[in-house]
Design a protein around this motif. Structure first.
Motif, PDB file in Angstrom:
ATOM      1  N   ALA A   1      51.313  -4.332 -17.808  1.00 44.92           N
ATOM      2  CA  ALA A   1      51.153  -5.715 -17.340  1.00 44.92           C
ATOM      3  C   ALA A   1      49.738  -6.209 -17.609  1.00 44.92           C
ATOM      4  O   ALA A   1      48.781  -5.436 -17.580  1.00 44.92           O
ATOM      5  CB  ALA A   1      51.447  -5.802 -15.845  1.00 44.92           C
ATOM      6  N   PHE A   2      49.645  -7.519 -17.858  1.00 44.05           N
ATOM      7  CA  PHE A   2      48.361  -8.198 -17.906  1.00 44.05           C
ATOM      8  C   PHE A   2      48.152  -8.842 -16.541  1.00 44.05           C
ATOM      9  O   PHE A   2      49.098  -9.326 -15.934  1.00 44.05           O
ATOM     10  CB  PHE A   2      48.355  -9.296 -18.984  1.00 44.05           C
ATOM     11  N   GLY A   3      46.920  -8.846 -16.053  1.00 38.25           N
ATOM     12  CA  GLY A   3      46.649  -9.412 -14.739  1.00 38.25           C
ATOM     13  C   GLY A   3      45.524 -10.420 -14.762  1.00 38.25           C
ATOM     14  O   GLY A   3      44.888 -10.655 -15.793  1.00 38.25           O
ATOM     15  N   THR A   4      45.246 -10.999 -13.604  1.00 44.22           N
ATOM     16  CA  THR A   4      44.187 -12.002 -13.491  1.00 44.22           C
ATOM     17  C   THR A   4      42.798 -11.378 -13.423  1.00 44.22           C
ATOM     18  O   THR A   4      41.798 -12.079 -13.576  1.00 44.22           O
ATOM     19  CB  THR A   4      44.407 -12.896 -12.256  1.00 44.22           C
ATOM     20  N   THR A   5      42.734 -10.058 -13.203  1.00 51.51           N
ATOM     21  CA  THR A   5      41.437  -9.368 -13.188  1.00 51.51           C
ATOM     22  C   THR A   5      41.432  -8.139 -14.100  1.00 51.51           C
ATOM     23  O   THR A   5      40.576  -7.278 -13.971  1.00 51.51           O
ATOM     24  CB  THR A   5      41.063  -8.919 -11.760  1.00 51.51           C
ATOM     25  N   GLY A   6      42.392  -8.050 -15.010  1.00 46.48           N
ATOM     26  CA  GLY A   6      42.463  -6.907 -15.916  1.00 46.48           C
ATOM     27  C   GLY A   6      43.869  -6.649 -16.398  1.00 46.48           C
ATOM     28  O   GLY A   6      44.591  -7.568 -16.764  1.00 46.48           O
ATOM     29  N   PHE A   7      44.284  -5.381 -16.325  1.00 49.10           N
ATOM     30  CA  PHE A   7      45.601  -4.995 -16.827  1.00 49.10           C
ATOM     31  C   PHE A   7      46.042  -3.708 -16.138  1.00 49.10           C
ATOM     32  O   PHE A   7      45.245  -3.026 -15.477  1.00 49.10           O
ATOM     33  CB  PHE A   7      45.573  -4.814 -18.348  1.00 49.10           C
ATOM     34  N   SER A   8      47.305  -3.352 -16.307  1.00 49.96           N
ATOM     35  CA  SER A   8      47.854  -2.133 -15.728  1.00 49.96           C
ATOM     36  C   SER A   8      48.444  -1.263 -16.821  1.00 49.96           C
ATOM     37  O   SER A   8      49.007  -1.770 -17.793  1.00 49.96           O
ATOM     38  CB  SER A   8      48.946  -2.461 -14.709  1.00 49.96           C
ATOM     39  N   VAL A   9      48.297   0.051 -16.655  1.00 54.13           N
ATOM     40  CA  VAL A   9      48.891   1.008 -17.581  1.00 54.13           C
ATOM     41  C   VAL A   9      49.876   1.882 -16.825  1.00 54.13           C
ATOM     42  O   VAL A   9      49.737   2.114 -15.622  1.00 54.13           O
ATOM     43  CB  VAL A   9      47.823   1.886 -18.286  1.00 54.13           C
ATOM     44  N   GLY A  10      50.875   2.368 -17.551  1.00 52.62           N
ATOM     45  CA  GLY A  10      51.866   3.264 -16.981  1.00 52.62           C
ATOM     46  C   GLY A  10      51.371   4.702 -17.017  1.00 52.62           C
ATOM     47  O   GLY A  10      50.171   4.964 -17.037  1.00 52.62           O
ATOM     48  N   ASN A  11      52.305   5.651 -17.080  1.00 53.17           N
ATOM     49  CA  ASN A  11      51.940   7.064 -16.990  1.00 53.17           C
ATOM     50  C   ASN A  11      51.984   7.803 -18.327  1.00 53.17           C
ATOM     51  O   ASN A  11      51.971   9.023 -18.347  1.00 53.17           O
ATOM     52  CB  ASN A  11      52.830   7.761 -15.967  1.00 53.17           C
ATOM     53  N   SER A  12      52.011   7.102 -19.447  1.00 51.10           N
ATOM     54  CA  SER A  12      52.013   7.762 -20.747  1.00 51.10           C
ATOM     55  C   SER A  12      50.671   8.457 -20.989  1.00 51.10           C
ATOM     56  O   SER A  12      49.614   7.872 -20.751  1.00 51.10           O
ATOM     57  CB  SER A  12      52.254   6.746 -21.855  1.00 51.10           C
ATOM     58  N   PRO A  13      50.692   9.686 -21.490  1.00 52.71           N
ATOM     59  CA  PRO A  13      49.431  10.380 -21.774  1.00 52.71           C
ATOM     60  C   PRO A  13      48.613   9.702 -22.872  1.00 52.71           C
ATOM     61  O   PRO A  13      47.422   9.972 -23.011  1.00 52.71           O
ATOM     62  CB  PRO A  13      49.874  11.781 -22.201  1.00 52.71           C
ATOM     63  N   THR A  14      49.215   8.811 -23.642  1.00 50.09           N
ATOM     64  CA  THR A  14      48.478   8.102 -24.689  1.00 50.09           C
ATOM     65  C   THR A  14      47.435   7.163 -24.102  1.00 50.09           C
ATOM     66  O   THR A  14      46.441   6.852 -24.760  1.00 50.09           O
ATOM     67  CB  THR A  14      49.430   7.297 -25.590  1.00 50.09           C
ATOM     68  N   VAL A  15      47.646   6.703 -22.852  1.00 49.54           N
ATOM     69  CA  VAL A  15      46.710   5.764 -22.216  1.00 49.54           C
ATOM     70  C   VAL A  15      46.332   6.145 -20.791  1.00 49.54           C
ATOM     71  O   VAL A  15      45.470   5.516 -20.192  1.00 49.54           O
ATOM     72  CB  VAL A  15      47.286   4.325 -22.213  1.00 49.54           C
ATOM     73  N   ASN A  16      46.969   7.197 -20.232  1.00 50.27           N
ATOM     74  CA  ASN A  16      46.733   7.525 -18.828  1.00 50.27           C
ATOM     75  C   ASN A  16      47.126   8.970 -18.521  1.00 50.27           C
ATOM     76  O   ASN A  16      47.887   9.228 -17.599  1.00 50.27           O
ATOM     77  CB  ASN A  16      47.507   6.561 -17.919  1.00 50.27           C
ATOM     78  N   GLY A  17      46.603   9.909 -19.275  1.00 46.85           N
ATOM     79  CA  GLY A  17      46.937  11.315 -19.057  1.00 46.85           C
ATOM     80  C   GLY A  17      46.003  11.967 -18.051  1.00 46.85           C
ATOM     81  O   GLY A  17      44.812  11.672 -18.003  1.00 46.85           O
ATOM     82  N   SER A  18      46.538  12.858 -17.281  1.00 42.91           N
ATOM     83  CA  SER A  18      45.757  13.575 -16.280  1.00 42.91           C
ATOM     84  C   SER A  18      44.628  14.358 -16.944  1.00 42.91           C
ATOM     85  O   SER A  18      44.852  15.120 -17.883  1.00 42.91           O
ATOM     86  CB  SER A  18      46.666  14.538 -15.512  1.00 42.91           C
ATOM     87  N   GLY A  19      43.403  14.136 -16.485  1.00 45.62           N
ATOM     88  CA  GLY A  19      42.244  14.860 -16.990  1.00 45.62           C
ATOM     89  C   GLY A  19      41.653  14.305 -18.274  1.00 45.62           C
ATOM     90  O   GLY A  19      40.633  14.798 -18.735  1.00 45.62           O
ATOM     91  N   SER A  20      42.276  13.297 -18.866  1.00 41.93           N
ATOM     92  CA  SER A  20      41.752  12.713 -20.103  1.00 41.93           C
ATOM     93  C   SER A  20      40.881  11.509 -19.799  1.00 41.93           C
ATOM     94  O   SER A  20      40.964  10.914 -18.729  1.00 41.93           O
ATOM     95  CB  SER A  20      42.898  12.276 -21.028  1.00 41.93           C
TER      96      SER A  20
END
Length: 188
Positions: free
Chosen positions: A60-79
């Protein structure tokens, strides 16, 4: 787990672009824009076509930034990740989508100044990222997704320098094939 990235930039209300890259791994460079919608990615380091809807990356795009899901390509644990956000703003950045017609033509934009750089990507099939830059002649281009040197091709920008209201296209499939779908990112 999904994460909201707060950066103080109104992407959803003003329009814009987000570029995401894993810093400590080999995942590609993912770009998203409000014209195409959240969940539709392009890879700047690939000639691949636009990916289908996938909100496990940018969700999602937001009024103060954006949100990412749980894919390791953009939001992996420890990365670790880097992101660049450009809001649509006169004399700074604009996003334009269009359908190709296979003939020399112009495309209107709302940048309000002469673009210093234009990145064009065909979305419906594979193709290079064609790049115009003010330091090149209007008969030259580079490809963002390769390491090739600048090339000469009058069929890219129709040998015409962009103006503060439009940019020109030739007949090259990377920028203007008949019925092809494209996105262009313009920077002052």
């Amino acid at each position: 787990f999904p994460v909201t990235i707060t950066i103080g930039i109104d992407v959803s209300g003003k329009g814009g672009f987000v570029w995401l890259k894993q810093r400590d791994g080999t995942w590609g460079n993912y770009v998203y824009d409000t014209s195409r919608g959240a969940g539709y990615s392009l890879l700047t380091d690939s000639n691949s076509l636009q990916a289908g809807l996938d909100t496990s990356k940018l969700s999602a795009f937001g009024t103060t930034g954006f949100s990412v899901g749980n894919s390791p390509t953009v939001n992996g644990s420890g990365s670790t990740y880097a992101s660049w956000t450009f809001r649509e703003q006169a004399k700074f950045f604009d996003v334009v989508t269009y359908t190709g017609n296979g003939s020399n033509r112009t495309i209107a934009h709302s940048l309000g100044s002469v673009p210093g750089c234009i990145l064009v990507k065909r979305m419906d099939t594979t193709g290079a990222w064609a790049v115009y830059h003010r330091s090149l002649a209007n008969t030259e281009y580079i490809e963002l997704n390769t390491t090739a040197a600048k090339a000469t091709g009058t069929t890219y920008w129709n040998s015409t320098t962009p103006t503060s209201t439009e940019f020109s296209l030739g007949t090259a499939a990377d920028v203007n094939a008949n019925s092809g779908t494209y996105v262009a990112y313009l920077l002052s």
